[in-house]
Design an enzyme around this catalytic site. Structure first.
Site, short mmCIF file in Angstrom:
data_model
loop_
_atom_site.label_atom_id
_atom_site.label_comp_id
_atom_site.label_asym_id
_atom_site.label_seq_id
_atom_site.Cartn_x
_atom_site.Cartn_y
_atom_site.Cartn_z
CG HIS A 1 27.59 44.86 -31.84
ND1 HIS A 1 27.17 43.55 -31.90
CD2 HIS A 1 26.90 45.41 -30.81
CE1 HIS A 1 26.27 43.32 -30.96
NE2 HIS A 1 26.09 44.43 -30.28
CE LYS B 1 20.38 42.67 -55.71
NZ LYS B 1 18.98 42.20 -55.79
CG ASP C 1 18.02 38.90 -55.24
OD1 ASP C 1 19.22 39.08 -55.52
OD2 ASP C 1 17.31 39.72 -54.64
CD GLU D 1 29.14 42.21 -34.84
OE1 GLU D 1 30.32 42.29 -34.47
OE2 GLU D 1 28.20 42.05 -34.06
CB CYS E 1 27.56 42.68 -27.38
SG CYS E 1 26.35 43.77 -26.64
CE1 TYR E 2 23.16 37.30 -22.44
CE2 TYR E 2 24.08 35.61 -23.89
CZ TYR E 2 23.35 35.96 -22.76
OH TYR E 2 22.84 34.98 -21.96
N GLY F 1 23.48 39.33 -28.08
CA GLY F 1 22.14 38.79 -27.89
C GLY F 1 21.34 39.70 -26.98
#
Ligand code: XMP
Length: 516
Positions: free
Chosen positions: A173, A372, A230, A175, A79-80, A52
């Protein structure tokens, strides 16, 4: 199930994505909504604190409820999220000075034997892991019970864990793509939390349907269907959820490919029995485009008419309160804008943005959390034919931007036929799925040629094919000479009005994918 407490990181959705890839069900809840009661009710098997933008030293900065630490479930702080955890549990966080702030690639080295979380990490010859850092503040003192397992130049406590309580906290991070082995870390985390990893896209479909029903109730919804993945997945999902409360409008601007309108309309009517209005407004669009050759004027004309037309049809649907849109997660982040700075408009992209405000409709965006490839997987789950799911992207303004200069019906007709031959060639050679996007464009010039014994003075075509990950950058596709000459011959023989074919070997940048 796993709970992600979102402290406002730009990449929180990527955490969810990594977990879905590992077949774990998770929900992201903004920190403001997480209370002691909601935690008990959710009953998570594990919790992740996201990153964050705030500083834990600021009065009133975001916090999880204390109860989170008392549930006895594993927690991963990122992180945060790491800083919060350290701060809450008795450690100390310091404001970043220039020397300790880290943004971008960094390397973590191990300082201690592996914990469960690190199992499989640091295994390469260098004994270092590449990670992605993005922090100003850093942990200065770890909380009691924690030990340090990895360190980087700017983060002495890059990886920390209290293995007894199963609390893990990392400064980087895991991710993001730039932490290449980050997925392993999540995998280890969910294993130690005891997830079996049996959640599927089928389950996601059921959840989405339930959510749509809850949001929409017995109200009516309209959806602009383009035939792209989509909007198709959005339409079908809504149809499954609310049946006849949904009406889809397929705006046919006369700038579609050969047979495309019929294919799309038939597919939805026959396979899904969807309420579908085929708004054939090609005369209106082509009329308005007459004499227009400036690319931006073309785009704006089409964009504006699209909204007018859609509104006209939507007005006929009495009592519609919602507009369904196939917004994907990358569209959401892009619109939030990472840098905050205004960027230059290269092209005004055409979409239905602006519609809901104008029409006073509420939005239903079931794909907002997905990427996607996940939408494709969901489409597969919903029974969309593979040929639809794997289709190359097609721009909203359609063939208008593949016809530089003035658009005429004659040129569009030639372009449609040539494009169909080109795509047929690509499919026959088994290259369709390797290529991100391929199409023909008709150039605003005629050239001289000789066919039979006669002189020709006909249009020239440009063929384009690119590989790309997201359309932001692209390389032109390296066809063989045989493929190019066979395709050129076929197009000139089969399509009247073309006597010359070019292959566009420009990458992006400096070229864009479309010609306009
Ligand atoms: P460019 O030409 O900007 O294209 O390199 C990148 C990708 O975006 C598509 N594109 C559009 N898609 N509305 C869309 O929905 C538009 O106005 C539009 N313009 C370009 C293009 O086909 C490529 O996939």
């Amino acid at each position: 199930r796993l709970l992600i407490i979102d402290f406002g990181s730009q990449v929180t959705q990527l955490i969810a994505r990594r977990l879905r890839e590992l077949n774990v069900y998770c929900e992201i809840h903004p920190y403001q909504k997480v209370t002691e009661e909601s935690l008990k009710e959710f009953d998570p098997r594990a919790i992740i604190f996201s990153g964050g933008p705030d500083s834990v030293m600021r009065e009133g900065s975001p916090r999880p409820p204390k109860a989170a630490y008392e549930l006895g479930v594993p927690i991963l702080g990122i992180c945060y999220g790491q800083q919060v955890m350290m701060h809450d549990l008795g450690g100390r966080v310091e404001a970043g000075e220039h020397a300790t702030a880290e943004f971008g690639r960094a390397y973590v080295t191990p300082t201690k034997d592996h914990t469960d979380l690190l199992n499989g990490w640091f295994m390469d010859a260098t004994g270092k892991e590449q990670v992605w850092m993005s922090h100003g503040d850093h942990v200065a003192e770890i909380a009691p019970g924690f030990e340090v397992y990895g360190t980087s130049p700017g983060a002495p406590f890059a990886i920390t864990a209290d293995t007894e309580r199963r609390f893990y906290a990392v400064q980087f991070h895991p991710e993001v793509h730039h932490t290449p082995n980050g997925a392993t870390l999540y995998e280890n985390f969910i294993k130690l939390a005891g997830f079996s990893g049996d959640w599927t896209m089928g389950a996601y479909r059921e959840e989405m349907i339930a959510k749509i029903r809850e949001q929409v109730g017995d109200k009516k919804v309209i959806c602009a269907l383009s035939g792209g993945v989509d909007s198709s997945v959005t339409g079908i999902l809504l149809h499954e959820a609310i049946g006849d409360q949904l009406t889809c409008v397929f705006v046919d601007h006369g700038l579609l490919r050969l047979g495309e309108a019929e294919q799309v309309v038939n597919m939805f009517r026959e396979n899904y029995n969807l309420n579908l209005i085929h708004a054939d407004e090609s005369d209106l669009f082509l009329g308005a485009l007459e004499g227009v050759s400036d690319p931006e004027v073309k785009r704006k004309t089409i964009g504006k008419l699209f909204i007018d037309v859609f509104q006209k049809y939507a007005d006929q649907i009495e009592g519609a309160e919602f507009l369904a849109q196939g917004t994907l997660y990358p569209d959401v982040i892009e619109s939030v804008s990472f840098s905050g700075g205004p960027s230059v408009t290269i092209k005004s992209h055409h979409n239905v943005g602006g519609l809901p405000e104008k029409m006073g409709l509420k939005l239903v965006e079931p794909l907002r959390e997905l990427f996607k490839d996940e939408v494709r997987a969901l489409g597969h789950e919903l029974g969309l034919p593979a040929s639809f799911i794997g289709r190359h992207p097609f721009p909203g303004p359609g063939l208008a931007i593949r016809c530089p200069g003035e658009i005429t019906r004659e040129k569009l007709d030639i372009l449609r036929k040539a494009d169909a031959v080109y795509i047929d060639q690509i499919r026959k050679h088994g290259l369709y799925d390797e290529i991100w996007q391929a199409f023909a464009a008709i150039l605003p010039m005629r050239t001289v040629g000789v066919m039979g014994d006669g002189r020709t003075y006909d249009y020239a075509l440009a063929l384009r094919a690119v590989t790309s990950v997201d359309g932001m950058t692209a390389d032109y596709y390296p066809f063989t000479h045989e493929f190019l000459s066979e395709t050129s011959t076929r197009i000139i023989n089969e399509v009247k009005g073309v006597n010359r074919v070019f292959y566009d070997c420009t990458s992006k940048p400096p070229g864009t994918i479309e010609l306009e």
